[in-house]
Design a protein around this motif. Structure first.
Motif, PDB file in Angstrom:
ATOM      1  N   ALA A 176       0.823  -1.212   0.000  1.00  0.00           N
ATOM      2  CA  ALA A 176       0.000   0.000   0.000  1.00  0.00           C
ATOM      3  C   ALA A 176       0.857   1.262   0.000  1.00  0.00           C
ATOM      4  CB  ALA A 176      -0.897   0.005   1.229  1.00  0.00           C
ATOM      5  N   LEU A 177       0.377   2.293  -0.726  1.00  0.00           N
ATOM      6  CA  LEU A 177       1.004   3.605  -0.727  1.00  0.00           C
ATOM      7  C   LEU A 177      -0.052   4.642  -0.418  1.00  0.00           C
ATOM      8  CD1 LEU A 177       3.406   5.515  -1.431  1.00  0.00           C
ATOM      9  CD2 LEU A 177       2.485   5.601  -3.743  1.00  0.00           C
ATOM     10  N   GLY A 178       0.135   5.443   0.652  1.00  0.00           N
ATOM     11  CA  GLY A 178      -0.817   6.491   0.969  1.00  0.00           C
ATOM     12  C   GLY A 178      -0.721   7.622  -0.035  1.00  0.00           C
ATOM     13  N   LEU A 179      -1.860   8.207  -0.421  1.00  0.00           N
ATOM     14  CA  LEU A 179      -1.898   9.317  -1.366  1.00  0.00           C
ATOM     15  C   LEU A 179      -2.004  10.620  -0.602  1.00  0.00           C
ATOM     16  CD1 LEU A 179      -4.322   7.858  -4.032  1.00  0.00           C
ATOM     17  CD2 LEU A 179      -1.845   7.945  -4.102  1.00  0.00           C
ATOM     18  N   VAL A 180      -1.244  11.602  -0.999  1.00  0.00           N
ATOM     19  CA  VAL A 180      -1.256  12.912  -0.354  1.00  0.00           C
ATOM     20  C   VAL A 180      -2.110  13.847  -1.197  1.00  0.00           C
ATOM     21  CG1 VAL A 180       0.139  14.847   0.425  1.00  0.00           C
ATOM     22  CG2 VAL A 180       1.040  12.521   0.575  1.00  0.00           C
ATOM     23  N   ALA A 181      -3.130  14.460  -0.591  1.00  0.00           N
ATOM     24  CA  ALA A 181      -4.016  15.356  -1.329  1.00  0.00           C
ATOM     25  C   ALA A 181      -3.279  16.628  -1.706  1.00  0.00           C
ATOM     26  CB  ALA A 181      -5.231  15.704  -0.474  1.00  0.00           C
ATOM     27  N   CYS A 182      -3.639  17.147  -2.904  1.00  0.00           N
ATOM     28  CA  CYS A 182      -3.035  18.390  -3.375  1.00  0.00           C
ATOM     29  C   CYS A 182      -3.943  19.563  -3.029  1.00  0.00           C
ATOM     30  CB  CYS A 182      -2.841  18.345  -4.891  1.00  0.00           C
ATOM     31  SG  CYS A 182      -1.787  16.991  -5.445  1.00  0.00           S
ATOM     32  N   GLY A 183      -3.370  20.783  -3.016  1.00  0.00           N
ATOM     33  CA  GLY A 183      -4.185  21.978  -2.866  1.00  0.00           C
ATOM     34  C   GLY A 183      -4.441  22.311  -1.417  1.00  0.00           C
ATOM     35  N   SER A 184      -5.452  23.202  -1.219  1.00  0.00           N
ATOM     36  CA  SER A 184      -5.771  23.666   0.128  1.00  0.00           C
ATOM     37  C   SER A 184      -6.591  22.645   0.878  1.00  0.00           C
ATOM     38  CB  SER A 184      -6.560  24.975   0.029  1.00  0.00           C
ATOM     39  OG  SER A 184      -7.829  24.737  -0.546  1.00  0.00           O
ATOM     40  N   ASP A 185      -6.948  22.980   2.106  1.00  0.00           N
ATOM     41  CA  ASP A 185      -7.688  22.059   2.952  1.00  0.00           C
ATOM     42  C   ASP A 185      -9.185  22.333   2.950  1.00  0.00           C
ATOM     43  OD1 ASP A 185      -5.019  22.148   5.366  1.00  0.00           O
ATOM     44  OD2 ASP A 185      -5.391  20.741   3.719  1.00  0.00           O
ATOM     45  N   THR A 186      -9.711  23.002   1.925  1.00  0.00           N
ATOM     46  CA  THR A 186     -11.142  23.254   1.874  1.00  0.00           C
ATOM     47  C   THR A 186     -11.894  21.978   1.618  1.00  0.00           C
ATOM     48  OG1 THR A 186     -11.171  23.670  -0.494  1.00  0.00           O
ATOM     49  CG2 THR A 186     -10.664  25.550   0.930  1.00  0.00           C
ATOM     50  N   ALA A 187     -13.202  21.985   1.929  1.00  0.00           N
ATOM     51  CA  ALA A 187     -14.030  20.784   1.726  1.00  0.00           C
ATOM     52  C   ALA A 187     -14.089  20.420   0.252  1.00  0.00           C
ATOM     53  CB  ALA A 187     -15.435  21.033   2.276  1.00  0.00           C
ATOM     54  N   ASP A 188     -14.214  21.432  -0.636  1.00  0.00           N
ATOM     55  CA  ASP A 188     -14.289  21.140  -2.068  1.00  0.00           C
ATOM     56  C   ASP A 188     -13.006  20.500  -2.557  1.00  0.00           C
ATOM     57  OD1 ASP A 188     -16.825  22.097  -2.247  1.00  0.00           O
ATOM     58  OD2 ASP A 188     -16.266  24.079  -3.020  1.00  0.00           O
ATOM     59  N   ASP A 189     -11.862  21.041  -2.139  1.00  0.00           N
ATOM     60  CA  ASP A 189     -10.597  20.460  -2.551  1.00  0.00           C
ATOM     61  C   ASP A 189     -10.449  19.040  -2.031  1.00  0.00           C
ATOM     62  OD1 ASP A 189      -9.848  22.657  -3.944  1.00  0.00           O
ATOM     63  OD2 ASP A 189      -8.553  23.495  -2.390  1.00  0.00           O
ATOM     64  N   ALA A 190     -10.907  18.812  -0.799  1.00  0.00           N
ATOM     65  CA  ALA A 190     -10.822  17.465  -0.230  1.00  0.00           C
ATOM     66  C   ALA A 190     -11.678  16.499  -1.022  1.00  0.00           C
ATOM     67  CB  ALA A 190     -11.255  17.488   1.234  1.00  0.00           C
ATOM     68  N   THR A 191     -12.889  16.933  -1.428  1.00  0.00           N
ATOM     69  CA  THR A 191     -13.769  16.067  -2.206  1.00  0.00           C
ATOM     70  C   THR A 191     -13.150  15.714  -3.547  1.00  0.00           C
ATOM     71  OG1 THR A 191     -15.725  16.988  -1.165  1.00  0.00           O
ATOM     72  CG2 THR A 191     -16.060  15.876  -3.265  1.00  0.00           C
ATOM     73  N   GLN A 192     -12.543  16.731  -4.213  1.00  0.00           N
ATOM     74  CA  GLN A 192     -11.896  16.482  -5.492  1.00  0.00           C
ATOM     75  C   GLN A 192     -10.717  15.537  -5.320  1.00  0.00           C
ATOM     76  OE1 GLN A 192     -11.033  20.504  -6.469  1.00  0.00           O
ATOM     77  NE2 GLN A 192     -13.127  20.996  -7.087  1.00  0.00           N
ATOM     78  N   ALA A 193      -9.927  15.764  -4.276  1.00  0.00           N
ATOM     79  CA  ALA A 193      -8.779  14.897  -4.029  1.00  0.00           C
ATOM     80  C   ALA A 193      -9.231  13.476  -3.734  1.00  0.00           C
ATOM     81  CB  ALA A 193      -7.953  15.446  -2.877  1.00  0.00           C
ATOM     82  N   ASP A 194     -10.336  13.322  -2.989  1.00  0.00           N
ATOM     83  CA  ASP A 194     -10.862  11.990  -2.713  1.00  0.00           C
ATOM     84  C   ASP A 194     -11.232  11.287  -4.013  1.00  0.00           C
ATOM     85  OD1 ASP A 194     -10.515  12.369  -0.053  1.00  0.00           O
ATOM     86  OD2 ASP A 194     -12.618  12.822   0.381  1.00  0.00           O
ATOM     87  N   ALA A 195     -11.870  12.000  -4.931  1.00  0.00           N
ATOM     88  CA  ALA A 195     -12.251  11.408  -6.211  1.00  0.00           C
ATOM     89  C   ALA A 195     -11.012  10.995  -6.991  1.00  0.00           C
ATOM     90  CB  ALA A 195     -13.095  12.394  -7.018  1.00  0.00           C
ATOM     91  N   LEU A 196      -9.979  11.840  -6.988  1.00  0.00           N
ATOM     92  CA  LEU A 196      -8.751  11.508  -7.704  1.00  0.00           C
ATOM     93  C   LEU A 196      -8.069  10.290  -7.085  1.00  0.00           C
ATOM     94  CD1 LEU A 196      -7.304  15.090  -8.295  1.00  0.00           C
ATOM     95  CD2 LEU A 196      -8.417  13.609  -9.975  1.00  0.00           C
ATOM     96  N   SER A 197      -8.020  10.240  -5.765  1.00  0.00           N
ATOM     97  CA  SER A 197      -7.413   9.091  -5.093  1.00  0.00           C
ATOM     98  C   SER A 197      -8.208   7.817  -5.368  1.00  0.00           C
ATOM     99  CB  SER A 197      -7.345   9.344  -3.585  1.00  0.00           C
ATOM    100  OG  SER A 197      -6.527  10.451  -3.296  1.00  0.00           O
ATOM    101  N   GLU A 198      -9.533   7.944  -5.306  1.00  0.00           N
ATOM    102  CA  GLU A 198     -10.379   6.785  -5.551  1.00  0.00           C
ATOM    103  C   GLU A 198     -10.244   6.313  -6.994  1.00  0.00           C
ATOM    104  OE1 GLU A 198     -15.105   5.548  -5.176  1.00  0.00           O
ATOM    105  OE2 GLU A 198     -14.343   7.326  -4.138  1.00  0.00           O
ATOM    106  N   GLY A 199     -10.225   7.274  -7.919  1.00  0.00           N
ATOM    107  CA  GLY A 199     -10.055   6.904  -9.317  1.00  0.00           C
ATOM    108  C   GLY A 199      -8.725   6.228  -9.564  1.00  0.00           C
ATOM    109  N   ALA A 200      -7.659   6.760  -8.970  1.00  0.00           N
ATOM    110  CA  ALA A 200      -6.339   6.145  -9.118  1.00  0.00           C
ATOM    111  C   ALA A 200      -6.331   4.737  -8.540  1.00  0.00           C
ATOM    112  CB  ALA A 200      -5.285   7.007  -8.429  1.00  0.00           C
ATOM    113  N   GLY A 201      -7.046   4.527  -7.434  1.00  0.00           N
ATOM    114  CA  GLY A 201      -7.113   3.196  -6.842  1.00  0.00           C
ATOM    115  C   GLY A 201      -7.743   2.180  -7.766  1.00  0.00           C
ATOM    116  N   PHE A 202      -8.766   2.603  -8.510  1.00  0.00           N
ATOM    117  CA  PHE A 202      -9.403   1.677  -9.446  1.00  0.00           C
ATOM    118  C   PHE A 202      -8.526   1.413 -10.665  1.00  0.00           C
ATOM    119  CE2 PHE A 202     -13.511   2.580  -7.286  1.00  0.00           C
ATOM    120  CZ  PHE A 202     -13.883   1.268  -7.065  1.00  0.00           C
TER     121      PHE A 202
END
Length: 302
Positions: free
Chosen positions: A15-41
């Protein structure tokens, strides 16, 4: 599809943990979650295909081979149990069929139980392609999966199951060979020696395709499936996804990534767009983006 060599981008499960990019806003976190999830698939699919078999989970311990027997012949397996093969119908039934492989101090024992059916079929209703042969494989029967248990002298203890249909074709092209496989059903894999959850993959008319030529090869995946791989390897695919390949993922003869594009639809209708750019994968979702080298993707499901 045992006939085709579906190459992938990855092998292994670290396993490799993914580091979210950008600021810590909720929108940025949601986008980063989608990118991490997409990369996982993307990483999960690549891991499955790297096993050398388009049917992904078929390589999870199933060393089932036909012996060329005449119709309806039952024989003893070399270390216990029986296998019955009907060449006329393509049906093979394993009854606690045990095989044992030994080399020096190393011993591998495999036990297979259940039904496998494999046969060549006619053209599908949609019509035939020139120079194409069509096949159908069924693993498991009447709700009972085909099961394999593998143990060895190094302490490995893995049980895998298949309750799966695979409709596939092989097309001879002027410049190479095309393999297409459509999967429907469930594959599981549990490492009993190490504990932890069971890996479960559910395919819903999921299409895998590969075209091999002298200059390289291309891969496509379309359709839905779900997985719980993230519970086993954080960062790997978790939940449900729908793949749509818009441009085949292409590799040259040295396995370098050169082109391709696909869309991933995640839960809650989140869309991740994936494209190949300068030899890496670029993932985008709602204005956020992230780049992954093949090496980085190799670690998501390792």
């Amino acid at each position: 599809m045992s006939t085709g060599q579906m190459r992938g981008l990855m092998a292994g499960m670290l396993a490799l943990g993914l580091v979210a990019c950008g600021s810590d806003t909720a929108d940025d976190a949601t986008q980063a979650d989608a990118l991490s999830e997409g990369a996982g698939f993307v990483g999960l699919v690549a891991t499955l295909l790297s096993n050398g078999d388009v049917a992904a989970g078929k390589s999870l311990g199933f060393a089932t081979t036909r012996t060329g027997h005449k119709a309806a012949v039952t024989t003893n397996c070399d270390a216990g149990g029986t296998v019955s093969h009907d060449a006329e119908t393509g049906r093979t039934e394993y009854s606690q069929c045990v095989t044992r492989y030994a080399q020096g101090d190393y011993v591998l024992t495999s036990t297979v139980d259940g039904v496998e059916i494999s046969r060549e079929t006619g053209c599908p209703e949609g019509g035939c392609q020139a120079q194409t042969r069509y096949y159908w494989d069924q693993y498991g029967e009447n709700g009972a999966p085909l099961t394999a248990e593998n143990t060895d002298s190094n302490g490995e203890d893995v049980i895998s199951t298949l309750l799966l249909d695979d409709e596939y074709s092989i097309t001879e092209l002027a410049e190479g060979t095309a393999y297409t496989s459509v999967l429907d059903g469930v594959v599981t894999n549990r490492d009993r020696a190490r504990g932890g959850p069971e890996l479960r993959l559910v395919y819903q008319q999921t299409r895998f395709a590969e075209t091999e030529t002298s200059t390289g090869y291309s891969l496509e995946i379309d359709g839905a499936f779900s997985a719980n791989a993230g519970a086993i390897s954080p960062g790997c695919g978790q939940g449900a996804v729908i793949f749509e390949t818009t441009t085949p993922i292409e590799f040259d003869s040295s396995n370098a990534l050169i082109a391709g594009a696909l869309n991933l639809q995640l839960s809650e209708d989140r869309i991740v767009q994936v494209r190949v750019e300068q030899g890496v994968f670029v993932l985008e979702s709602e204005g956020a983006s992230r780049r992954y080298s093949v090496g980085e993707l190799q670690q998501l499901c390792s």
